[in-house]
Design an enzyme around this catalytic site. Structure first.
Site, PDB file in Angstrom:
ATOM      1  N   CYS A 292      50.751  30.752  40.641  1.00  0.00           N
ATOM      2  CA  CYS A 292      51.080  31.938  39.867  1.00  0.00           C
ATOM      3  C   CYS A 292      52.570  31.961  39.523  1.00  0.00           C
ATOM      4  CB  CYS A 292      50.634  33.194  40.621  1.00  0.00           C
ATOM      5  SG  CYS A 292      50.492  34.663  39.569  1.00  0.00           S
TER       6      CYS A 292
ATOM      7  N   HIS B 188      45.181  31.646  42.618  1.00  0.00           N
ATOM      8  CA  HIS B 188      45.717  31.672  43.985  1.00  0.00           C
ATOM      9  C   HIS B 188      44.753  31.041  44.989  1.00  0.00           C
ATOM     10  CE1 HIS B 188      49.180  34.512  43.430  1.00  0.00           C
ATOM     11  NE2 HIS B 188      48.462  34.894  42.382  1.00  0.00           N
TER      12      HIS B 188
ATOM     13  N   GLU C  27      45.520  29.936  47.780  1.00  0.00           N
ATOM     14  CA  GLU C  27      45.959  30.365  49.112  1.00  0.00           C
ATOM     15  C   GLU C  27      45.328  31.699  49.509  1.00  0.00           C
ATOM     16  OE1 GLU C  27      48.785  32.656  46.496  1.00  0.00           O
ATOM     17  OE2 GLU C  27      47.629  30.791  46.405  1.00  0.00           O
TER      18      GLU C  27
END
Length: 301
Positions: free
Chosen positions: A116, A250, A252
């Site tokens: 991002c 994302h 993560e």
């Protein structure tokens, strides 16, 4: 949930030695409006890597902090409030204060990933797409050739997306992966190129590792499957080596199966202990160890 690095490595990457992974040093710059350090650190720590969070100001004052770092992770958030343009201020600071050290990190075999705002910074910094074949030296930061601008449908979009990985891409982070689901949350995510020739070269070299796909699994430019309208469904880029990778979604944020909004209804059998995003980071650790074994980067321990 408790961390179980050895157990997760056995499941995700049985070829990796937990003792070797524990010696991999991951550096996460923080501060100035960045806000995804906890999730990004957890992605690597769940697999047993050694994570160091350092404020950007400290890193700029002491570029030697990069020495011995195997992986540099540029996190999401809103660096400097995304004033001027997303990631622009942080990218300028990094280029003029840390540019040589970043170029050496990559030239010496180091890895980098950005999610991002991290991808926005890497694009405006020149780390992505990095050197073009036959055009740039590999030991200097390349000039900026792509940018990330406002979504076609203006406004901030927060929703889960699906991405298909290119099996022919040199990207080490997506190796062996097919579909990745992740949250996507941004208002400026449309990738644009300085000219058509640059896009054509990157496409020809398979340096578009991930693309937004529709329900049929085909790349799309249509909202909402593609939240930005990025051409060709492009969701991320990698450099020529495949070790530097950035994407708008994302991964993560999908470390546990329970992170998925539909996890109780999923029919995976047996049910995975992890989220698909964790596989991206396992791939990065594998590549970092391969670099070290090849003697391209010194052991920091």
């Amino acid at each position: 949930m408790a961390s179980d690095p050895a157990g997760l490595l056995t499941e995700l990457a049985p070829d990796l030695d937990p003792r070797a992974v524990a010696a991999v040093r991951v550096l996460i710059p923080t501060g100035y409006g960045l806000n995804c350090e906890a999730e990004t650190a957890a992605a690597f720590e769940l697999l047993g890597a050694r994570v160091e969070r350092v404020h950007v100001a400290e890193l700029l004052d002491d570029p030697k902090r990069l020495h011995g770092c195997a992986i540099l992770a540029f996190i999401g958030g809103f660096s400097f409030g995304d004033h001027v343009a997303s990631g622009r201020v942080l990218a300028n600071r990094l280029r003029f204060r840390l540019g040589d050290a970043l170029a050496r990190h990559v030239a010496d075999g180091g890895l980098a990933i950005g999610m991002c705002n991290g991808f926005q910074v890497m694009a405006k910094l020149g780390l992505l797409p990095g050197p073009l074949t036959g055009a740039d030296p590999s030991d200097q930061l390349a000039p900026q050739r792509v940018s990330v601008v406002g979504n076609d449908r203006l406004g901030y979009r927060d929703a889960w997306v699906r991405m298909r990985c290119d099996p022919d891409s040199p990207c080490v982070w997506t190796r062996g992966l097919d579909l990745i689901e992740s949250p996507s949350r941004h208002g400026e995510g449309k990738l644009v190129f300085a000219d058509d020739e640059i896009r054509a070269q990157l496409e020809a070299e398979h340096r578009v590792p991930v693309r937004y796909v529709d329900d049929a699994g085909a790349p799309t430019e249509l909202w909402p499957a593609n939240p930005s309208g990025s051409p060709g469904g492009i969701a991320g880029l990698c450099d020529r080596s495949g070790r530097v990778f950035g994407l708008m979604p994302h991964p993560e944020a999908f470390l546990y199966a329970e992170n998925h909004p539909r996890w109780p209804a999923r029919d995976d059998a047996p049910a995975p202990r992890h989220g698909l995003g964790l596989r991206v980071f396992a791939n990065g650790l594998r590549a970092a160890l391969q670099v070290r074994q090849a003697g391209q980067k010194p052991d920091p321990s």
